[in-house]
Design a protein around this motif. Structure first.
Motif, PDB file in Angstrom:
ATOM      1  N   LEU A  11       0.832  -1.204   0.000  1.00 36.14           N
ATOM      2  CA  LEU A  11       0.000   0.000   0.000  1.00 36.14           C
ATOM      3  C   LEU A  11       0.866   1.253   0.000  1.00 36.14           C
ATOM      4  CD1 LEU A  11      -2.737   1.449   0.241  1.00 36.14           C
ATOM      5  CD2 LEU A  11      -2.564   1.166   2.738  1.00 36.14           C
ATOM      6  N   THR A  12       1.932   1.243   0.807  1.00 37.33           N
ATOM      7  CA  THR A  12       2.835   2.394   0.892  1.00 37.33           C
ATOM      8  C   THR A  12       3.505   2.667  -0.445  1.00 37.33           C
ATOM      9  OG1 THR A  12       3.244   1.940   3.242  1.00 37.33           O
ATOM     10  CG2 THR A  12       4.821   3.354   2.101  1.00 37.33           C
ATOM     11  N   LEU A  13       3.941   1.609  -1.124  1.00 38.62           N
ATOM     12  CA  LEU A  13       4.555   1.770  -2.446  1.00 38.62           C
ATOM     13  C   LEU A  13       3.557   2.358  -3.438  1.00 38.62           C
ATOM     14  CD1 LEU A  13       6.592  -1.563  -2.708  1.00 38.62           C
ATOM     15  CD2 LEU A  13       7.512   0.758  -2.445  1.00 38.62           C
ATOM     16  N   GLY A  65       0.739  12.282   1.491  1.00 40.63           N
ATOM     17  CA  GLY A  65      -0.295  13.173   2.009  1.00 40.63           C
ATOM     18  C   GLY A  65      -1.641  12.491   2.096  1.00 40.63           C
ATOM     19  N   ALA A  66      -1.780  11.360   1.372  1.00 38.37           N
ATOM     20  CA  ALA A  66      -3.030  10.598   1.403  1.00 38.37           C
ATOM     21  C   ALA A  66      -3.278   9.978   2.764  1.00 38.37           C
ATOM     22  CB  ALA A  66      -3.000   9.499   0.341  1.00 38.37           C
ATOM     23  N   ASN A  74      -9.894   9.772   3.436  1.00 31.83           N
ATOM     24  CA  ASN A  74      -9.884   8.967   2.208  1.00 31.83           C
ATOM     25  C   ASN A  74      -9.572   7.499   2.492  1.00 31.83           C
ATOM     26  OD1 ASN A  74      -6.903   8.322   1.694  1.00 31.83           O
ATOM     27  ND2 ASN A  74      -6.825  10.551   1.971  1.00 31.83           N
ATOM     28  N   THR A  75      -9.801   6.673   1.480  1.00 30.70           N
ATOM     29  CA  THR A  75      -9.666   5.220   1.635  1.00 30.70           C
ATOM     30  C   THR A  75      -8.251   4.800   1.993  1.00 30.70           C
ATOM     31  OG1 THR A  75     -11.461   4.844   0.049  1.00 30.70           O
ATOM     32  CG2 THR A  75      -9.947   3.013   0.442  1.00 30.70           C
ATOM     33  N   ASN A  76      -7.233   5.411   1.356  1.00 31.16           N
ATOM     34  CA  ASN A  76      -5.843   5.026   1.636  1.00 31.16           C
ATOM     35  C   ASN A  76      -5.478   5.269   3.100  1.00 31.16           C
ATOM     36  OD1 ASN A  76      -5.224   4.163  -0.971  1.00 31.16           O
ATOM     37  ND2 ASN A  76      -4.731   6.235  -1.653  1.00 31.16           N
ATOM     38  N   ALA A  77      -5.932   6.398   3.648  1.00 37.66           N
ATOM     39  CA  ALA A  77      -5.655   6.693   5.060  1.00 37.66           C
ATOM     40  C   ALA A  77      -6.324   5.675   5.964  1.00 37.66           C
ATOM     41  CB  ALA A  77      -6.126   8.107   5.403  1.00 37.66           C
ATOM     42  N   ILE A  78      -7.558   5.320   5.631  1.00 39.59           N
ATOM     43  CA  ILE A  78      -8.304   4.351   6.445  1.00 39.59           C
ATOM     44  C   ILE A  78      -7.603   3.000   6.429  1.00 39.59           C
ATOM     45  CG2 ILE A  78     -10.471   3.074   6.629  1.00 39.59           C
ATOM     46  CD1 ILE A  78     -11.876   5.597   5.532  1.00 39.59           C
ATOM     47  N   LEU A  79      -7.215   2.532   5.239  1.00 36.93           N
ATOM     48  CA  LEU A  79      -6.545   1.241   5.130  1.00 36.93           C
ATOM     49  C   LEU A  79      -5.194   1.246   5.848  1.00 36.93           C
ATOM     50  CD1 LEU A  79      -7.217   0.235   1.398  1.00 36.93           C
ATOM     51  CD2 LEU A  79      -8.200  -0.801   3.446  1.00 36.93           C
TER      52      LEU A  79
END
Length: 295
Positions: free
Chosen positions: A54-56, A65-66, A179-184
């Motif tokens: 996910l980080t990549l 920033g996401a 946003n979704t990326n922050a939640i995951l």
């Protein structure tokens, strides 16, 4: 037919069906590894692999920033419920036949619908209450409390479904600000921190072949989430969401292929009722929203 000629709705159906298959493979890997390693260790390294990927992805697309958080209490609540539900689902599939565990866990959308009236202020009419009641009857058919075959282990996926429903309620609220990326990302961090506490129970060195299997589980976990998000972005929820239940078909197939598990008639009947109730709820919700939009 070229991919470019496919309608977004059809691509959404394919994505959701693929997500169902990927989720089942992911859970099957957990069940496969469970006899060899502590469950906390499996979950930690599985989520570590998912977080690295996910980080990549975020680094090369939206940037870090996401990961910015607006609703800290909501993120903490979601992270706790994610860690709890993930652990309970992993425990469920490790001690029960794959199809049985996942059939009960799939009752979580029914609980979401039942809780929506209070938690989200969404109206739940008599027809949706009837579908919710039918779904719960399906769970009881699978569990069969009072029957000689009943085992308390069947209550683990019930707890998992409850935790998943609360997680989804919080997620819907959280999506209003984050946003979704922050939640995951933050949920993955939370569950890794939680499972680190299980080191005292004796983690084992991971065999070289199993490192690849755990890494695959992490990749499948992330892929399944992205496929689900893609499906809901491209297709109408009422059309694509029912295809998430193809996961149960894959669970039954993998359970038979790897462990010779064949779902009994009660599991099949109960799962059919749960799936039918879940599909009806999705369709009914879409109808209510369409009516409200047209009024």
């Amino acid at each position: 037919m070229r991919a470019s000629a496919l309608s977004p709705q059809f691509v959404g159906i394919i994505a959701m069906s693929a997500a169902g298959a990927v989720f089942s493979c992911h859970d099957a890997i957990t069940k496969y590894l469970a006899p060899s390693y502590p469950l906390g260790e499996i979950i930690f390294f599985r989520q570590l692999g998912s977080t690295i990927l996910l980080t990549l992805y975020v680094h090369f697309t939206t940037g870090i920033g996401a990961y910015r958080v607006s609703n800290v209490p909501g993120q903490l609540a979601r992270a706790f419920l994610f860690a709890l539900s993930t652990s309970l689902i992993a425990l469920s599939v490790s001690v029960l036949p794959l199809a049985t565990a996942l059939a009960i866990v799939f009752a979580s959308p029914l609980l979401v619908a039942a809780l929506s009236a209070t938690a989200l202020g969404e109206p739940v009419g008599p027809r949706r209450w009837a579908a919710i009641a039918a779904g719960f009857i399906g769970v009881l058919i699978i569990i069969r409390p009072g029957d000689a075959s009943f085992t308390w282990l069947l209550l683990i996926p019930v707890a998992a479904a409850s935790a998943s429903a609360l997680r989804d309620i919080v997620t819907r609220i959280l999506h209003r600000t984050d946003n979704t990326n922050a939640i995951l990302f933050w949920s993955n961090i939370a569950i890794m921190l939680a499972t680190l506490t299980s080191i005292s129970y004796g983690w084992k060195p991971i065999a070289t072949p199993d490192i690849a299997i755990i890494a695959l589980a992490g990749a499948l976990n992330l892929l399944a989430h992205f496929l689900t998000i893609t499906a809901l972005r491209l297709g109408d929820a009422a059309l694509v969401t029912p295809f998430r239940y193809t996961s149960l078909v894959w669970a039954a197939f993998l359970g038979y292929l790897v462990w010779d598990h064949i779902p009994d008639q009660y599991t099949v009947a109960g799962a059919t009722i749960i799936v039918a109730a879940g599909i009806y709820l999705v369709i009914r919700e879409a109808q209510v929203k369409a009516k409200a939009a047209g009024s």
